[in-house]
Design a protein around this motif. Sequence first.
Motif: not given
Length: 146
Positions: A22-24, A42-43, A48-49, A52-55
């Motif tokens: 996954e790209r992120w 990172f954020q 990135v939201a 999504i970053l947390s996931d």
Amino acid sequence: MLGKMYDNQVCSIARTLEVVGERWSLLIVRDALQGKRRFDEFQQSLGVARNILSDRLNKLVADGILDRVEYQQHPARYEYVLTERGRDLRPVLITMLNWGDHHAPDPDGPPRVVEHATCGNPTTYEPVCQNCGIIHRDEVRVLPRS
């Protein structure tokens, strides 16, 4: 995230994609290799939201790519540190960087250069034969397990 699509394939590339496809995820690893460790770093870098970053961070921790390390107790704060498994992705990302510079170049030239930390000269990752040393990429073949 997409469901698994490789269940019937015996393929190391497919298994790798399950971890970092996954790209992120790869961009988080890229940033971690450049020294970023905290969620906000990172954020800010990725834009990135937060959910999504947390996931993605949680998945990378679960897959052994990052360790989540507490650096402050009150309130609890954590940073994300690459494991050996995560650091082993460095040649993969450098190969992708080189491919992108060659096949999808930025009009202003490469945004990053890769150099040998000891001497400062440019470097690349090349295939190495255990007998002959460095070989040309076209001299490599991938065969099924016997």
